[in-house]
Design an enzyme around this catalytic site. Sequence first.
Site, PDB file in Angstrom:
ATOM      1  N   GLU A  56       4.456  -5.360   5.741  1.00  0.00           N
ATOM      2  CA  GLU A  56       3.016  -5.122   5.903  1.00  0.00           C
ATOM      3  C   GLU A  56       2.254  -6.226   5.151  1.00  0.00           C
ATOM      4  OE1 GLU A  56       1.603  -1.992   3.282  1.00  0.00           O
ATOM      5  OE2 GLU A  56       0.055  -1.384   4.718  1.00  0.00           O
ATOM      6  N   ASN A  84      -5.494  -2.702   9.635  1.00  0.00           N
ATOM      7  CA  ASN A  84      -4.196  -3.012   9.038  1.00  0.00           C
ATOM      8  C   ASN A  84      -3.212  -3.017  10.213  1.00  0.00           C
ATOM      9  OD1 ASN A  84      -1.831  -3.194   7.596  1.00  0.00           O
ATOM     10  ND2 ASN A  84      -2.456  -1.719   6.034  1.00  0.00           N
ATOM     11  N   LYS A 119      -2.594   0.456  11.998  1.00  0.00           N
ATOM     12  CA  LYS A 119      -2.112   1.549  11.131  1.00  0.00           C
ATOM     13  C   LYS A 119      -2.909   2.840  11.307  1.00  0.00           C
ATOM     14  CE  LYS A 119      -0.836   2.072   6.203  1.00  0.00           C
ATOM     15  NZ  LYS A 119      -0.751   1.295   4.933  1.00  0.00           N
ATOM     16  N   GLU A 139      -7.312   1.317   0.813  1.00  0.00           N
ATOM     17  CA  GLU A 139      -7.135   1.089   2.262  1.00  0.00           C
ATOM     18  C   GLU A 139      -8.179   1.856   3.077  1.00  0.00           C
ATOM     19  OE1 GLU A 139      -3.323   0.633   4.174  1.00  0.00           O
ATOM     20  OE2 GLU A 139      -2.377   0.930   2.237  1.00  0.00           O
ATOM     21  N   CYS A 152       3.862   1.069   6.581  1.00  0.00           N
ATOM     22  CA  CYS A 152       3.904   1.624   5.231  1.00  0.00           C
ATOM     23  C   CYS A 152       3.710   3.135   5.160  1.00  0.00           C
ATOM     24  CB  CYS A 152       2.945   0.901   4.304  1.00  0.00           C
ATOM     25  SG  CYS A 152       3.338   1.296   2.579  1.00  0.00           S
ATOM     26  N   ASN A 177       4.062  -1.960   1.449  1.00  0.00           N
ATOM     27  CA  ASN A 177       3.627  -2.415   0.114  1.00  0.00           C
ATOM     28  C   ASN A 177       3.447  -1.151  -0.700  1.00  0.00           C
ATOM     29  OD1 ASN A 177       2.388  -5.476  -0.122  1.00  0.00           O
ATOM     30  ND2 ASN A 177       2.289  -4.723   1.978  1.00  0.00           N
TER      31      ASN A 177
HETATM   32  N1  CDT Z   1       0.484   0.289   1.765  1.00  0.00           N
HETATM   33  C1  CDT Z   1       0.694   1.614   1.720  1.00  0.00           C
HETATM   34  O1  CDT Z   1       0.481   2.318   2.686  1.00  0.00           O
HETATM   35  N2  CDT Z   1       1.119   2.121   0.536  1.00  0.00           N
HETATM   36  C2  CDT Z   1       1.277   3.517   0.313  1.00  0.00           C
HETATM   37  C3  CDT Z   1       0.938   3.849  -1.090  1.00  0.00           C
HETATM   38  C4  CDT Z   1       0.437   5.209  -1.210  1.00  0.00           C
HETATM   39  S1  CDT Z   1      -0.173   5.577  -2.810  1.00  0.00           S
HETATM   40  C5  CDT Z   1      -1.839   5.684  -2.542  1.00  0.00           C
HETATM   41  C6  CDT Z   1       2.672   4.056   0.627  1.00  0.00           C
HETATM   42  O2  CDT Z   1       2.752   5.097   1.269  1.00  0.00           O
HETATM   43  O3  CDT Z   1       3.660   3.473   0.203  1.00  0.00           O
END
Ligand code: CDT
Length: 315
Positions: free
Chosen positions: A47, A110, A127, A146, A172, A197
């Site tokens: 991502e 995204n 996304k 996000e 993600c 990420n």
């Molecule tokens: N980039 C991304 O979607 N990261 C999320 C972090 C969530 S914590 C607010 C994940 O699900 O890994």
Amino acid sequence: MTRTLDVGCAQLGPIQRSDTREAVVDRLVALLQQAKHRGCELVVFPEMAFTTFFPRWWIEDQDEIDGFFEREMPSDETRALFDTARELGIGFSIGYAELDTSGPEPRHYNTSILVDQQGEIVGKYRKVHLPGHFDHVEDWTFQHLEKHYFDPSDTGFPVWRAFGGIVGMAICNDRRWPETYRVLGLQGVELVMLGYNTPIADPEVPHHDHLQGFHNHLVMQAGAYQNGTFVIGAAKCGNEEGSTMLGQSVIIAPTGEIIAQATSMGDELITARIDLDHCADIKDRIFDFELHRQPQHYGLITERKGAVLPPEVPA
Ligand code: CDT
């Protein structure tokens, strides 16, 4: 019968804010070259693979924000990746922040794209499950904005016939939701490509930090098994601007087994020869949807968003 495909999962180490797109593209190209040496036909990148994970900051200047977004794909700065893919005959999926100016209002997504072995974009996914919060939280060193920076998806979860099978993408946080895999599964998906990420520190539940790796694999392995699909999960990891991001990129079989896993916290290519026909071992038996699903009992999944508790019984 066999439908073998040599796949690569290209984990990326951290990308700092000061790193140029050109420097990042050089790293992506190097991973594609490694992939060629290892016989890959398809490589999955993470991502937001061209920039640092900027939603960790509250930024007010819209020009500065838009500097993290791609207005065109490929652009002058990213074209070398597409050219290399075409020269090497390798397809890829990659995530990036997309600024879409084609409508009356600019839209920020995204996004992840699928590129074929001729270097042409054949699929785009935006996304669905945007995590985090809308507003700046003063007490937190790192935000997860996000919901603030991105518009909701207008693509849903499409699949494509490509690379000899039926493939789909997720990004993600999507990987944590069973709905993601099931909507793809109901279209016969055989390979889900996703990048992530994931900051290891969660300021809301710090006592869960040690579980980030467990949850990462738990959700992807369950999604793979319950839908009889391969899953490739590619991390951007390591210490990015002081925020430690989870690695542990994986290639997962339809049985739910991990068949390749990254061992570093940097740029690393893992590979596997997969046989898409193995999906049928699960899809035609334990998870034969046509035979076993009971959708007349699943209405709440689409009718209801949040949980509604039953009325309390008076004491
Ligand atoms: N980039 C991304 O979607 N990261 C999320 C972090 C969530 S914590 C607010 C994940 O699900 O890994």
